[in-house]
Write an enzyme that holds these catalytic residues in place. Structure first.
Site, short mmCIF file in Angstrom:
data_model
loop_
_atom_site.label_atom_id
_atom_site.label_comp_id
_atom_site.label_asym_id
_atom_site.label_seq_id
_atom_site.Cartn_x
_atom_site.Cartn_y
_atom_site.Cartn_z
N LYS A 157 5.48 -8.85 2.69
CA LYS A 157 6.61 -8.02 3.16
C LYS A 157 7.60 -8.88 3.96
CE LYS A 157 3.80 -3.91 2.79
NZ LYS A 157 2.84 -2.98 3.37
N GLN A 160 1.27 -1.32 9.41
CA GLN A 160 0.38 -1.57 8.26
C GLN A 160 -0.91 -0.76 8.42
OE1 GLN A 160 1.14 -3.58 5.52
NE2 GLN A 160 -0.75 -2.78 4.67
N ASP A 187 8.42 3.20 5.77
CA ASP A 187 7.45 3.59 4.75
C ASP A 187 7.71 4.99 4.20
OD1 ASP A 187 5.50 2.04 3.70
OD2 ASP A 187 4.11 2.24 5.38
#
Ligand code: NAP
Length: 317
Positions: free
Chosen positions: A68, A112, A135
């Protein structure tokens, strides 16, 4: 919209399936994001910023986080990195999130998941400012998805939708392809089946398909005759977490098959929820694992961060 030959025929498929290459498609997303990020940087005097929070030493999570950061930097974003020990307390993690919520240089925050026990991921996702949710998993953004209102959408389903656009297009991916070459495909009159109903993938996946006018069925562990239900699908999405569950008898000839599953086998190799070798010959388009949906999830996270930055700065173009 022009449907792929197999979908429009609705019957048997004779030619090889289109392999939906997520690595190459993610680079097309990256080119689009990089161009837009450069324009935004010029306009607001700073690059869009992504903050990535990792707690603990889960090897898979470390790999995902590294990917990422790399993708974001390649697209011209600035990244912020918080790697916290597994012993991090609730208060310490809450403070880190709050710090990024208040940091004007940060447009996207990624926590995460999964978090090491006893930390509960959903409790901390709720602490992320909805306008900085990279997200698309904050409950407010999931509610806005149900309403069809603008908000960051969950990355994995968003990536799957872009792969579906590729499946239904006539374009061949190249080193110059961008998202502008793909148009959002209409699924009016088509049946979509999503296997899985998680908050992360299955449910938002179904609602994105619904937004495109597909007739959507959610299947799950309590669904009787799963193969029969799946055989109805023109578009079949597997988000289950069971290696190679989906066999040929689950698939209508000519269907598009999108495999979200990432499963590690005892020999260390990765495989999806779809038995690729068995299913590919009768599908019109299919995603491989690895190299399918996974890279698209990363690309969509970076795209969401850019979109947050634009939305929060009133940039509409
Ligand atoms: P999850 O939260 O465990 O949900 C799995 C879903 O599958 C549940 O709804 C469950 O049904 C259903 N299910 C389980 N076994 C089933 C069976 N035998 N038949 C029918 N349905 C069954 O998993 P998730 O987070 O959605 O992830 C699913 C898969 O996608 C995993 O392999 C994960 O690693 C992968 N994934 C990949 C990406 C990516 O970027 N490619 C991103 C996220 C996740 P119930 O609700 O009835 O229990």
């Amino acid at each position: 919209m022009k449907l792929s030959p197999a979908l429009s025929a609705g019957g048997g498929v004779a030619r090889s399936p289109k392999i939906l290459d997520g690595k190459t498609l993610s680079r097309a997303v990256g080119r689009t994001v990089a161009a837009e990020a450069a324009a935004v940087t010029k306009r607001i005097g700073r690059a869009p910023g992504l903050a990535v929070i990792l707690v603990g030493e889960n090897p898979a999570s470390k790999t995902y986080v590294a990917a990422k950061h790399k993708f974001a930097k390649e697209c011209g974003l600035v990244t912020f990195d918080s790697h916290l020990p597994a012993s991090t307390t609730k208060q310490e993690l809450a403070d880190v999130i709050e710090g990024y919520n208040n940091n004007e240089l940060v447009d996207g925050i990624l926590l995460q998941l999964p978090l090491p026990a006893p930390l509960d991921g959903s409790e901390f996702v709720r602490m992320i400012a909805p306008t900085k949710d990279a997200d698309g998993l904050h409950p407010m953004n999931q509610g806005l998805l149900l309403q069809g209102a603008p908000a960051p959408r969950p990355c994995t389903p968003l990536g799957v939708m872009t792969m579906l656009d590729l499946a239904l297009s006539n374009i061949t991916l190249s080193d110059t392809t961008t998202l502008a070459d793909l148009s959002p495909a209409s699924l009016a009159g088509k049946k979509a089946v999503v296997i899985g109903r998680s908050q992360l993938v299955g449910k938002p996946m179904g609602f994105l398909l619904l937004e495109r006018n597909a007739t959507v069925t959610f299947a799950h562990s309590k669904t009787p005759d799963l193969p029969g239900v799946c055989r109805e699908a023109d578009v079949l999405v597997a988000a289950v977490g069971v290696p190679r569950l989906v066999k040929r008898d689950f698939v209508k000839p000519g269907a598009i098959v999108l495999d979200v599953g990432i499963n590690r086998l005892p020999d260390g190799k990765l495989c999806g929820d779809v038995d690729y070798e068995d299913v590919a010959p009768i599908s019109s388009a299919i995603t491989p694992v690895p190299g399918g949906v996974g890279p698209m999830t990363v690309a969509m996270l970076i795209s969401n961060t850019l979109q947050n930055c634009k939305r929060n700065n009133g940039i509409t173009a």
